[in-house]
Design a protein around this motif. Structure first.
Motif, mmCIF file in Angstrom:
data_model
loop_
_atom_site.group_PDB
_atom_site.id
_atom_site.type_symbol
_atom_site.label_atom_id
_atom_site.label_comp_id
_atom_site.label_asym_id
_atom_site.label_seq_id
_atom_site.Cartn_x
_atom_site.Cartn_y
_atom_site.Cartn_z
ATOM 1 N N UNK A 15 0.847 -1.339 0.036
ATOM 2 C CA UNK A 15 -0.192 -0.014 0.137
ATOM 3 C C UNK A 15 1.042 1.181 -0.131
ATOM 4 N N UNK A 16 2.166 1.399 0.808
ATOM 5 C CA UNK A 16 3.005 2.386 0.774
ATOM 6 C C UNK A 16 3.335 2.657 -0.760
ATOM 7 N N UNK A 17 3.763 1.625 -1.403
ATOM 8 C CA UNK A 17 4.306 1.620 -2.869
ATOM 9 C C UNK A 17 3.097 2.328 -3.675
ATOM 10 N N UNK A 18 1.784 2.176 -3.469
ATOM 11 C CA UNK A 18 0.881 2.633 -4.164
ATOM 12 C C UNK A 18 0.539 4.244 -3.840
ATOM 13 N N UNK A 19 0.577 4.447 -2.507
ATOM 14 C CA UNK A 19 0.620 5.898 -2.201
ATOM 15 C C UNK A 19 1.770 6.687 -2.587
ATOM 16 N N UNK A 20 2.758 6.065 -2.706
ATOM 17 C CA UNK A 20 3.994 7.008 -3.289
ATOM 18 C C UNK A 20 3.753 7.044 -4.913
ATOM 19 N N UNK A 21 3.016 6.010 -5.459
ATOM 20 C CA UNK A 21 3.003 6.078 -6.721
ATOM 21 C C UNK A 21 1.691 7.237 -7.205
ATOM 22 N N UNK A 73 10.842 7.221 -12.040
ATOM 23 C CA UNK A 73 11.779 6.644 -11.102
ATOM 24 C C UNK A 73 13.147 6.259 -11.662
ATOM 25 N N UNK A 74 13.105 6.513 -13.236
ATOM 26 C CA UNK A 74 14.173 6.358 -13.695
ATOM 27 C C UNK A 74 15.293 7.366 -13.381
ATOM 28 N N UNK A 75 16.601 6.895 -12.728
ATOM 29 C CA UNK A 75 17.688 7.770 -12.459
ATOM 30 C C UNK A 75 18.135 8.977 -13.615
ATOM 31 N N UNK A 76 18.429 10.024 -12.997
ATOM 32 C CA UNK A 76 18.497 11.118 -13.961
ATOM 33 C C UNK A 76 19.660 10.879 -14.920
ATOM 34 N N UNK A 77 20.645 10.207 -14.513
ATOM 35 C CA UNK A 77 21.772 9.764 -15.363
ATOM 36 C C UNK A 77 21.285 8.775 -16.678
ATOM 37 N N UNK A 135 5.006 -6.245 -16.040
ATOM 38 C CA UNK A 135 5.937 -7.231 -15.310
ATOM 39 C C UNK A 135 6.964 -6.311 -14.606
ATOM 40 N N UNK A 136 6.449 -5.379 -13.516
ATOM 41 C CA UNK A 136 7.399 -4.275 -13.086
ATOM 42 C C UNK A 136 6.729 -3.829 -11.895
ATOM 43 N N UNK A 137 7.366 -3.902 -10.615
ATOM 44 C CA UNK A 137 6.765 -3.317 -9.515
ATOM 45 C C UNK A 137 6.270 -1.866 -9.534
ATOM 46 N N UNK A 138 7.069 -1.077 -10.366
ATOM 47 C CA UNK A 138 6.415 0.424 -10.416
ATOM 48 C C UNK A 138 5.207 0.430 -11.230
#
Length: 309
Positions: A6-12, A56-60, A140-143
């Motif tokens: 649930x914390x992942x979903x709230x962050x999303x 959530x992809x790193x800037x670099x 097929x990815x948690x994000x």
């Protein structure tokens, strides 16, 4: 295997809020509300997971861009999200993808590769290797799963006494996220997945208690072009943990649901998006208020005219 929380979903939800629509619940009849994800900027729920994953992809890593494979709606979503967040995108789609979805993906600035229906994943991995890009899979990815789960947050907030949530099933990212959110907030709510009889691999898996694989050409028979994928190990783990049942609907029931959604709510649904309503109309369900997720509205005009006619 770690499941989405649930914390992942709230962050999303916080990450995607500037870019997606909190879609309303529309009354279908006295017992059913629909959640019209067709109102998203790309016409489907897939934008939620795509924006969350890309954000959530790193800037670099962003300059090398992203690669996705899709039957259509994820393609548009990743293309739109990449344009919005300033990244190049390459999208691989199977040759049976509706032209409407291919054209829309290109219109968002993505490079599109059309391949055979069994080659989309392998070509995507080739592009990732060639370009050192980031792969954004359709489910097929948690994000991605966490982003789709924001639909469950909205349903629980907008209809606190909901008893049943009906969700289309293909690769399982949508039902995984929605079920994880709903069950965490309302454990007594029943979450039921719905898929076409002609692509009923998840129903077979649910009955067997383990993944049952169907040939891609068999799954391609259904008119519901967005529901021709199969669950991954990750989405199957979520389905086993959180989903109460999975049912199938016929091709005729799907077409009739498209008609009923248009007539009762004035919303256009693609065939894949209509399966949850088809289950409500044709299957025995628990008592109490129900919500059907109408996952998208990207239907070819000729097909819509044929169904409505």
């Amino acid at each position: 295997m770690r499941l989405v929380t649930l914390e992942d979903v709230h962050a999303a939800a916080a990450a995607i809020a500037p870019h997606v629509v909190h879609t309303p619940l529309l009354s279908f009849d006295s017992g059913l509300w629909i959640k019209p994800e067709s109102l998203q900027p790309v016409g489907a729920f897939k934008l939620r997971g795509a924006v969350n994953a890309l954000s959530r992809i790193p800037s670099e890593d962003r300059a090398r861009g992203v690669v996705a494979y899709s039957s259509g709606n994820h393609a548009q979503a990743v293309a739109y999200a990449a344009k919005t967040l300033g990244m190049p995108a390459a999208i691989v789609v199977p040759e049976n993808t509706p032209q409407l979805k291919i054209d829309a993906t290109r219109a968002h600035g993505a490079e599109v590769f059309v391949v055979g229906i069994t080659e989309r994943e392998s070509r995507a991995y080739e592009l990732v290797e060639e370009r050192k890009a980031t792969l954004i899979p359709p489910f097929d990815h948690p994000d991605v799963i966490a982003g789709q789960g924001t639909i469950g947050l909205e349903i629980c907030a907008d209809l606190p006494d909901v008893a049943t949530v009906l969700v289309p099933v293909s690769g399982g990212g949508l039902v995984s996220g929605v079920a994880a959110a709903v069950k965490s907030l309302r454990p007594n709510v029943r979450v039921i997945g719905v898929e076409p009889e002609l692509a009923g691999d998840t129903t077979a898996s649910f009955a067997a208690g383990e993944l049952v694989r169907w040939d891609a050409h068999d799954r391609a028979r259904t008119v519901a072009d967005g529901l021709r994928a199969e669950p991954s190990e990750l989405t199957w783990a979520h389905i086993r943990q959180y989903v109460d049942d999975v049912v199938t609907v016929s091709e005729d029931e799907i077409r009739e649901a498209v008609r009923q959604i248009a007539r009762r709510t004035r919303i256009v649904s693609e065939t894949s998006g209509a399966v949850a309503v088809a289950a409500y109309l044709n299957r025995e369900l628990p008592a109490g208020p129900a919500v059907a997720v109408v996952s998208g509205g990207n239907i070819e005009p000729e097909q819509l005219a044929s169904i409505l006619g």
